[in-house]
Scaffold this motif. Structure first.
Motif, PDB file in Angstrom:
ATOM      1  N   TRP A 140       0.836  -1.258   0.509  1.00  0.00           N
ATOM      2  CA  TRP A 140       0.067  -0.522  -0.102  1.00  0.00           C
ATOM      3  C   TRP A 140       0.286   0.862  -0.099  1.00  0.00           C
ATOM      4  CZ3 TRP A 140      -4.659  -1.386   4.203  1.00  0.00           C
ATOM      5  CH2 TRP A 140      -5.049  -2.298   3.453  1.00  0.00           C
ATOM      6  N   LYS A 141       0.061   2.866  -0.346  1.00  0.00           N
ATOM      7  CA  LYS A 141       1.318   3.336  -1.043  1.00  0.00           C
ATOM      8  C   LYS A 141       0.548   4.226   0.664  1.00  0.00           C
ATOM      9  CE  LYS A 141       3.127   5.139  -4.995  1.00  0.00           C
ATOM     10  NZ  LYS A 141       2.127   5.649  -5.881  1.00  0.00           N
ATOM     11  N   VAL A 142       1.762   4.985   1.265  1.00  0.00           N
ATOM     12  CA  VAL A 142       2.273   5.072   2.344  1.00  0.00           C
ATOM     13  C   VAL A 142       1.042   6.296   2.281  1.00  0.00           C
ATOM     14  CG1 VAL A 142       3.346   7.001   4.012  1.00  0.00           C
ATOM     15  CG2 VAL A 142       3.967   4.644   3.806  1.00  0.00           C
ATOM     16  N   GLU A 143       0.297   7.408   1.620  1.00  0.00           N
ATOM     17  CA  GLU A 143      -0.289   8.566   1.271  1.00  0.00           C
ATOM     18  C   GLU A 143      -1.739   8.146   1.683  1.00  0.00           C
ATOM     19  OE1 GLU A 143      -0.014  10.541  -2.405  1.00  0.00           O
ATOM     20  OE2 GLU A 143       0.598   8.698  -3.267  1.00  0.00           O
ATOM     21  N   THR A 144      -2.006   6.962   1.723  1.00  0.00           N
ATOM     22  CA  THR A 144      -3.640   6.909   1.269  1.00  0.00           C
ATOM     23  C   THR A 144      -3.856   6.017   2.849  1.00  0.00           C
ATOM     24  OG1 THR A 144      -2.979   4.430   1.105  1.00  0.00           O
ATOM     25  CG2 THR A 144      -3.443   5.773  -1.419  1.00  0.00           C
ATOM     26  N   LEU A 145      -2.827   6.119   3.555  1.00  0.00           N
ATOM     27  CA  LEU A 145      -2.864   5.084   4.694  1.00  0.00           C
ATOM     28  C   LEU A 145      -3.350   7.053   5.609  1.00  0.00           C
ATOM     29  CD1 LEU A 145       0.196   3.461   5.189  1.00  0.00           C
ATOM     30  CD2 LEU A 145      -2.275   2.645   4.309  1.00  0.00           C
ATOM     31  N   SER A 146      -4.304   6.014   7.621  1.00  0.00           N
ATOM     32  CA  SER A 146      -4.503   6.874   7.892  1.00  0.00           C
ATOM     33  C   SER A 146      -3.770   7.260   8.910  1.00  0.00           C
ATOM     34  CB  SER A 146      -6.271   6.269   8.319  1.00  0.00           C
ATOM     35  OG  SER A 146      -5.643   5.176   9.566  1.00  0.00           O
ATOM     36  N   PRO A 147      -4.028   8.664   9.884  1.00  0.00           N
ATOM     37  CA  PRO A 147      -2.440   8.199  10.907  1.00  0.00           C
ATOM     38  C   PRO A 147      -1.930   7.397  11.764  1.00  0.00           C
ATOM     39  CG  PRO A 147      -4.966  10.327  11.158  1.00  0.00           C
ATOM     40  CD  PRO A 147      -4.880   9.176   9.667  1.00  0.00           C
ATOM     41  N   ALA A 148      -3.614   6.747  12.020  1.00  0.00           N
ATOM     42  CA  ALA A 148      -3.054   5.357  12.959  1.00  0.00           C
ATOM     43  C   ALA A 148      -2.317   4.273  12.592  1.00  0.00           C
ATOM     44  CB  ALA A 148      -4.327   4.937  13.533  1.00  0.00           C
ATOM     45  N   GLN A 149      -2.996   3.988  10.625  1.00  0.00           N
ATOM     46  CA  GLN A 149      -2.135   3.205  10.187  1.00  0.00           C
ATOM     47  C   GLN A 149      -0.910   3.463  10.244  1.00  0.00           C
ATOM     48  OE1 GLN A 149      -5.359   3.198   6.983  1.00  0.00           O
ATOM     49  NE2 GLN A 149      -5.423   1.127   7.271  1.00  0.00           N
ATOM     50  N   LYS A 150      -0.732   4.543   9.592  1.00  0.00           N
ATOM     51  CA  LYS A 150       1.085   5.342   9.298  1.00  0.00           C
ATOM     52  C   LYS A 150       1.815   5.246  11.080  1.00  0.00           C
ATOM     53  CE  LYS A 150      -0.171   8.987   6.619  1.00  0.00           C
ATOM     54  NZ  LYS A 150      -0.712  10.233   6.241  1.00  0.00           N
ATOM     55  N   GLN A 151       0.938   5.445  11.471  1.00  0.00           N
ATOM     56  CA  GLN A 151       1.990   5.431  12.464  1.00  0.00           C
ATOM     57  C   GLN A 151       2.161   3.517  13.515  1.00  0.00           C
ATOM     58  OE1 GLN A 151       1.932   7.424  16.287  1.00  0.00           O
ATOM     59  NE2 GLN A 151       3.580   6.085  16.237  1.00  0.00           N
ATOM     60  N   ILE A 152       1.471   2.603  12.768  1.00  0.00           N
ATOM     61  CA  ILE A 152       1.333   1.206  12.598  1.00  0.00           C
ATOM     62  C   ILE A 152       2.846   1.055  11.638  1.00  0.00           C
ATOM     63  CG2 ILE A 152       0.853  -1.002  11.705  1.00  0.00           C
ATOM     64  CD1 ILE A 152      -2.048  -0.548  12.076  1.00  0.00           C
ATOM     65  N   VAL A 153       2.831   1.565  10.260  1.00  0.00           N
ATOM     66  CA  VAL A 153       4.411   1.796   9.406  1.00  0.00           C
ATOM     67  C   VAL A 153       5.871   1.800  11.011  1.00  0.00           C
ATOM     68  CG1 VAL A 153       5.259   2.302   7.426  1.00  0.00           C
ATOM     69  CG2 VAL A 153       2.967   2.059   7.337  1.00  0.00           C
ATOM     70  N   GLU A 154       5.014   3.419  11.124  1.00  0.00           N
ATOM     71  CA  GLU A 154       6.950   3.479  12.261  1.00  0.00           C
ATOM     72  C   GLU A 154       6.966   2.490  13.252  1.00  0.00           C
ATOM     73  OE1 GLU A 154       7.886   6.351  11.857  1.00  0.00           O
ATOM     74  OE2 GLU A 154       7.066   7.424  11.291  1.00  0.00           O
ATOM     75  N   ILE A 155       5.312   2.019  14.115  1.00  0.00           N
ATOM     76  CA  ILE A 155       6.422   0.740  14.837  1.00  0.00           C
ATOM     77  C   ILE A 155       7.392  -0.063  13.770  1.00  0.00           C
ATOM     78  CG2 ILE A 155       5.188  -0.970  16.554  1.00  0.00           C
ATOM     79  CD1 ILE A 155       3.100   1.309  16.880  1.00  0.00           C
ATOM     80  N   CYS A 156       6.823  -0.745  13.152  1.00  0.00           N
ATOM     81  CA  CYS A 156       7.359  -1.018  11.962  1.00  0.00           C
ATOM     82  C   CYS A 156       9.013  -1.608  11.504  1.00  0.00           C
ATOM     83  CB  CYS A 156       6.874  -1.780  10.534  1.00  0.00           C
ATOM     84  SG  CYS A 156       5.154  -2.944  11.598  1.00  0.00           S
ATOM     85  N   ARG A 157       9.117   0.032  11.553  1.00  0.00           N
ATOM     86  CA  ARG A 157      10.287  -0.008  11.029  1.00  0.00           C
ATOM     87  C   ARG A 157      11.233   0.471  12.316  1.00  0.00           C
ATOM     88  NH1 ARG A 157      10.194   5.291   6.917  1.00  0.00           N
ATOM     89  NH2 ARG A 157      11.621   6.919   8.094  1.00  0.00           N
ATOM     90  N   ALA A 158      10.380   0.731  13.562  1.00  0.00           N
ATOM     91  CA  ALA A 158      11.903   0.881  14.517  1.00  0.00           C
ATOM     92  C   ALA A 158      11.871  -0.854  15.137  1.00  0.00           C
ATOM     93  CB  ALA A 158      10.742   1.346  15.288  1.00  0.00           C
ATOM     94  N   LEU A 159      10.818  -1.617  15.005  1.00  0.00           N
ATOM     95  CA  LEU A 159      10.808  -2.987  15.419  1.00  0.00           C
ATOM     96  C   LEU A 159      11.760  -3.698  14.640  1.00  0.00           C
ATOM     97  CD1 LEU A 159       6.729  -4.010  15.394  1.00  0.00           C
ATOM     98  CD2 LEU A 159       8.672  -3.722  17.128  1.00  0.00           C
ATOM     99  N   HIS A 160      12.259  -3.605  13.086  1.00  0.00           N
ATOM    100  CA  HIS A 160      12.809  -4.050  11.712  1.00  0.00           C
ATOM    101  C   HIS A 160      13.798  -4.009  12.361  1.00  0.00           C
ATOM    102  CE1 HIS A 160      13.680  -5.394   8.167  1.00  0.00           C
ATOM    103  NE2 HIS A 160      14.520  -3.654   8.114  1.00  0.00           N
TER     104      HIS A 160
END
Lengths: 483, 313
Positions: free
Chosen positions: A134-154
Motif C-alpha cells: 500500500w502507498k503510505v499517502e493513502t493511509l490514515s494517521p493510525a495506519q501511518k503510526q503502525i508503519v512507524e512502529i514496524c520500521r523501528a521493530l525491524h
C-alpha cells in the motif's frame, strides 16, 4: 542497566528546554515518560536518539558514557525511535518505508517482492490491518503510526522509544500496540514510552518518570503512584479533570443529517459524542457535512432549512464549523501568526471595503487569546511556536470568532496535555451553553462519557447505535466492534 | 543573540543593495550620474513591475512561467491597437486587458482543472508566445504614435516617468498584499492551502484574482517595453520569467509559498539591475555577468535558508 541519564541539560537560544533530565532504563522494562507539552520529554528523547546534542549532564549506555552525534550513531548501538509525527515518505509503499535505508538486494536489483513479503510478515505477526504494497499517502494517521512502529521493530533494537504511539489510535488498536510492547519487553528490550493517556500506564508501565518544566519531578515504580498523583506532579497543581456537565433539555434542532449510512440530528445546547474504531467513517461523516467530500446522496438541513453544501465555504456560510483532527495539515497555517489564524474564517467581519482593519483585528485576537488562556508572548507569535494544546485553542478561537451555530470537533484532544484537555472541554461546554450544537468525535471513550450528552456509534461506515450518556465503555465497544 | 543575528539577516537584501550601491559609487566615476541612474531605473522597471505581480503568485505558493510570453502578447496587441486607432490610451488599455485575460486563463486552469501552476504556465508560455507570433506574422509592429515614447523614455523633472509608474505600482501592490483581504488570503493559501480551504475561504476564486493581477502588471510592463523600443516585438521578453522569479527569490520570496514581500522584491530587482549595470560599467564580460547573477541567486537563497534553520532551532 541499559540507559542512564542524569541531569541532562539543553537550551535553544535563551530558552531552557531541559534543566535536569534524569531517568534510567533496565533491559525488559517499560519506562513511561509523562509530562505536559513543553515539559521537555521530546527534547530528552531526541538527545537519547541522537537527534539533538546535550549541553550538559551525563548519558551512559550499558555503563559507558556516550554522546550520539547523529541518529545513525544511536541506531548502531541499538536505540530506535518510533516517531509521533509521521516521518514517512508518502509516495512510497509501506514496505519501501519500512526498509528505507536498509533495502534488501537481489544481485544489483532491489528485492521488491522479498521486501513486500517481509513487511507483510511483520504486519501480520502483529495483526496490523495494513499491507506492504500500500502507498503510505493513502493511509490514515493510525495506519501511518503502525508503519512507524514496524520500521523501528525491524531494526535490531535494544532500546525502543515510543513517542505517543497511541495518540491517534482507537482503543482496540491501542491494545494491539500494548501487546506488541509486552512482547518486546519479553524479549528483553528496554522501552521508553511517552504518553498523554495516563490510563495506559496501569496496563503497560513498570516505571514512571514525570517531567515538569524541564526537570525530572518524580521517578519510581508505576505500581507505587496513583493517576491523581501523577497529574498533580505533571501540572504542579490539582485540576479537576472530571468536568461534569449539567443535564439540560436541549433546544430546537440545529443540524439534521440524512446520509445513506448516517441519520442523526444535533440540537441546540447539546454535545453529541461520536464513537467508533479508527476507519469506522467518523471523520468521513464530518467531512461530508463540511463539504470536503460532498455527499452524492442524502441531505443536510441547518435550523430546519435544507442546505446544499459543496465546499467548506458553503458549510461555513450555512453556519457549520469543523475543528479538524489534523491541526498541522488542515487546522492551521502554522507559519502565520496567532492573529492571522484566529481571524482567517471571519475576515469579512474585520474588513472595510476589502481592507483589513488591523487594529480591530488585533483587539479581537488579543481578546480571544486572553479568554482561551493561550500561552504565547503575543498574538503576533507564529502558531508553529506553540504547544499542541495552545494550537488547538487557536483553532477553537477561529471558530468562536466566526460564531457558527454548529461546531464539529474531530478528535479535539489529540496530542494535547491534561490541563489543556480540561480547558478544551470547558470551552465546548460554554459553546453548548450559548445554544450551539456540538458534535464531538473521539477515540477516547472516557472523554466521550464525561463530556457527551448522548453518544452515536459508527461501525464500518455506518451509524449503528445511539446511546444515552449513562452508557458504559463496554456497551460502546460492543456496538463498535460486533456485527 | 540569535535574535540579533536574525535582524541582520532579515535586512540582508537591503544591506546588500546598499553595499552594492556604495561600492559601485566608489569604483566607478560614471555610476552615480543622473544619466546612469536613470538608465538603471529604465532598465529594471519592466522586470520590476512584472516581479510585483509575481510576488503575489509566489506568496500564494504558485509560479507563473508565462509572464515573458504575456509581456510580448500584450505589447503586440497593444501596439497594433495604437497603430490602427492612433490612440495611445486605447492601446494601453488593450495591452493591460490582454495581460489580465491571460492571467485569468492561467488562474482558472490552476483552480478548476487542479493542474499544478508550473505545468499550466509552462503550457501557456508556449501557447501565448505562439499566438503572439501568429497574430504579428512574426514581424515587429512599427509606426507607433510618437507620444507613446513618453511612458518608457519620458521624464518628469529629472526623474524618468517610469519611476513614477513603478513607485505607484509598488505602493498599490504593497497595499494589496499587506492590507487587503486578498493579500491576507494570499499568504494563507501559500502557507497552508488545505487549512485555507477548511477555513471556508473560496480559494479557487482568489487564485484566479492573484494570477489576473500578475497578468495585469505584466501587460503594463509589456507596454513599457514597447514604449522603450518604439516597436511591438513578438519576441520580446524571452526568459524574462527567470529574471522576474529571481528578483522575487533574492528579495526573500519562498517558492514553497507563504513568504515574500513587495519591498523585498523591489530590492531583489534592483540588486539584479545594479549587478548588470555595474558589470557593464566595470567592463566585465557579459558572459561572466550571467555567472555572477546566477551565483547571487543561489547565495541569496542559501543565506535565507540558513537564517530560517537557525531561527527554527
Amino acid at each position: 542497566m541499559l540507559l542512564e541519564l542524569s541531569s541532562i541539560r539543553k537550551s535553544f537560544g535563551g530558552v531552557h528546554a531541559l534543566l535536569d533530565g534524569t531517568l534510567s532504563v533496565d533491559p525488559g522494562q517499560v519506562h513511561a515518560l509523562v509530562g505536559e507539552n513543553g515539559a521537555g520529554k521530546s527534547t530528552l528523547m531526541k538527545i537519547v536518539a541522537g537527534m539533538q546534542r546535550r549541553d550538559g549532564g551525563d548519558m551512559r549506555w550499558k555503563g559507558e558514557s556516550v554522546d550520539f552525534a547523529e541518529p545513525a550513531a544511536a541506531h548502531r548501538v541499538g536505540i530506535h525511535m518510533v516517531h509521533q509525527e509521521s516521518l514517512l515518505a508518502p509516495h512510497l509503499t509501506v514496505a519501501q518505508n519500512i526498509f528505507l535505508g536498509r533495502e534488501r538486494m537481489s544481485g544489483i536489483r532491489l528485492d521488491r517482492r522479498g521486501m513486500i513479503e517481509a513487511a507483510d510478515d511483520i504486519l501480520q505477526a502483529h495483526h496490523f490491518p495494513v499491507k506492504g504494497d500500500w502507498k503510505v499517502e493513502t493511509l490514515s494517521p493510525a495506519q501511518k503510526q503502525i508503519v512507524e512502529i514496524c520500521r523501528a521493530l525491524h531494526g535490531k533494537s535494544s532500546l525502543l522509544i515510543f513517542d505517543e504511539p497511541t495518540s491517534s489510535l482507537s482503543d482496540a488498536e491501542a491494545s494491539e500496540v500494548f501487546r506488541t510492547v509486552h512482547a518486546l519487553r519479553e524479549k528483553g528490550i528496554g522501552i521508553i514510552y511517552i504518553t498523554h493517556r495516563l490510563v495506559e500506564l496501569e496496563e503497560i508501565a513498570d516505571r514512571v518518570t514525570i517531567l515538569r518544566d524541564g526537570r525530572t519531578i518524580h521517578s519510581g515504580p508505576a505500581a507505587e503512584i496513583t493517576t491523581a498523583e501523577i497529574v498533580h506532579h505533571m501540572v504542579g497543581r490539582d485540576i479537576s479533570a472530571s468536568m461534569q456537565r449539567g443535564k439540560e433539555t436541549p433546544g430546537e434542532t440545529r443540524l439534521k443529517v440524512n446520509l445513506p449510512d448516517a441519520e442523526f440530528e444535533l440540537r441546540a445546547g447539546e454535545i453529541v459524542g461520536m464513537a467508533g474504531l479508527i476507519g469506522a467513517g467518523r471523520t468521513e461523516v464530518c467531512e461530508t457535512i463540511f463539504g470536503i467530500t460532498p455527499a452524492g446522496h442524502g441531505t443536510v438541513a441547518v435550523n430546519g432549512e435544507p442546505v446544499d453544501i459543496n465546499s467548506p465555504s458553503d458549510a461555513v456560510a450555512a453556519g457549520i464549523a469543523l475543528v479538524t483532527e489534523d491541526r498541522q495539515r488542515t487546522g492551521l497555517a502554522v507559519n502565520l501568526s496567532i492573529r492571522t489564524n484566529t481571524t482567517l474564517a471571519n475576515l469579512d467581519a474585520l474588513c472595510t471595503a476589502e481592507v483589513v482593519q488591523v487594529s480591530k483585528e488585533k483587539a479581537v485576537a488579543e481578546q480571544l487569546r486572553e479568554k482561551l488562556q493561550m500561552q504565547a508572548d503575543s498574538v503576533e507569535q507564529k502558531a508553529s511556536e506553540l504547544s499542541g494544546g495552545n494550537q488547538q485553542k487557536i483553532v477553537i478561537a477561529k471558530w468562536m470568532f466566526r460564531d457558527t451555530d454548529i461546531v464539529l470537533f474531530d478528535e479535539p484532544t489529540r496530542g494535547i496535555d491534561v490541563g489543556a484537555k480540561a480547558e478544551v472541554f470547558a470551552l465546548m461546554d460554554e459553546l453548548a451553553k450559548q445554544g450551539k450544537a456540538i458534535l464531538m468525535v473521539s477515540s477516547e471513550l472516557p472523554e466521550l462519557l464525561q463530556v457527551a450528552d448522548r453518544i452515536l456509534v459508527m461501525r464500518e461506515g455506518e451509524l449503528v447505535a445511539e446511546l444515552p450518556r449513562e452508557t458504559t465503555q463496554q456497551e460502546i465497544m460492543h456496538h463498535a466492534v460486533t456485527q | 543573540m540569535p535574535r540579533e543575528n536574525s535582524v541582520v539577516q532579515r535586512f540582508l537584501p537591503f544591506i546588500s543593495l546598499a553595499a552594492l550601491f556604495v561600492i559601485l559609487s566608489i569604483v566607478s566615476p560614471y555610476f552615480l550620474t543622473t544619466t546612469n541612474i536613470s538608465s538603471v531605473i529604465r532598465q529594471t522597471a519592466v522586470i520590476n513591475i512584472m516581479a510585483l505581480g509575481m510576488t503575489l503568485v509566489i506568496v500564494s505558493g504558485g509560479i507563473d512561467l508565462s509572464v515573458g510570453s504575456i509581456l510580448a502578447f500584450s505589447g503586440v496587441v497593444g501596439t497594433m491597437t495604437m497603430v490602427s486607432t492612433d490612440s495611445v490610451m486605447l492601446g494601453m488599455v488593450v495591452g493591460g486587458l490582454a495581460g489580465t485575460l491571460w492571467g485569468c486563463v492561467n488562474g482558472l486552469m490552476i483552480a478548476r482543472l487542479r493542474i499544478p501552476p508550473f505545468i499550466v504556465t509552462l503550457g501557456t508560455l508556449g501557447i501565448v508566445r505562439g499566438l503572439t507570433l501568429v497574430i504579428s506574422g512574426g514581424l515587429p509592429v512599427v509606426g507607433l504614435p510618437k507620444e507613446h515614447g513618453f511612458l518608457g523614455e519620458g521624464t518628469i523633472g529629472p526623474a524618468p516617468f517610469v519611476l513614477v509608474v513603478l513607485v505607484a505600482c509598488v505602493f498599490v501592490a504593497h497595499f494589496v498584499l499587506h492590507s487587503t483581504k486578498l493579500g491576507r488570503y494570499t499568504y494563507a493559501i501559500g502557507s497552508n492551502e488545505a487549512a485555507a480551504i477548511y477555513a471556508g475561504i473560496p480559494v479557487g476564486r482568489f487564485k484566479v484574482a492573484i494570477y489576473a493581477i500578475c497578468g495585469l502588471l505584466t501587460g503594463l510592463a509589456g507596454m513599457i517595453e514597447t514604449s522603450r523600443l518604439m516597436t511591438g516585438q513578438p519576441t520580446a521578453g524571452v526568459t524574462y520569467e527567470l529574471q522576474v522569479i529571481a528578483a522575487v527569490v533574492i528579495g526573500g520570496g519562498s517558492l514553497t509559498g507563504g513568504e515574500g514581500t513587495v519591498i523585498g522584491t523591489l530590492i531583489g530587482a534592483f540588486i539584479m539591475g545594479l549587478l548588470s549595470n555595474g558589470s557593464d560599467l566595470l567592463g566585465i564580460n557579459p558572459y561572466w555577468q550571467q555567472v555572477i547573477i546566477g551565483a547571487v541567486i543561489i547565495l541569496a537563497v542559501a543565506l535565507d535558508v540558513a537564517r530560517k534553520r537557525r531561527f527554527a532551532s
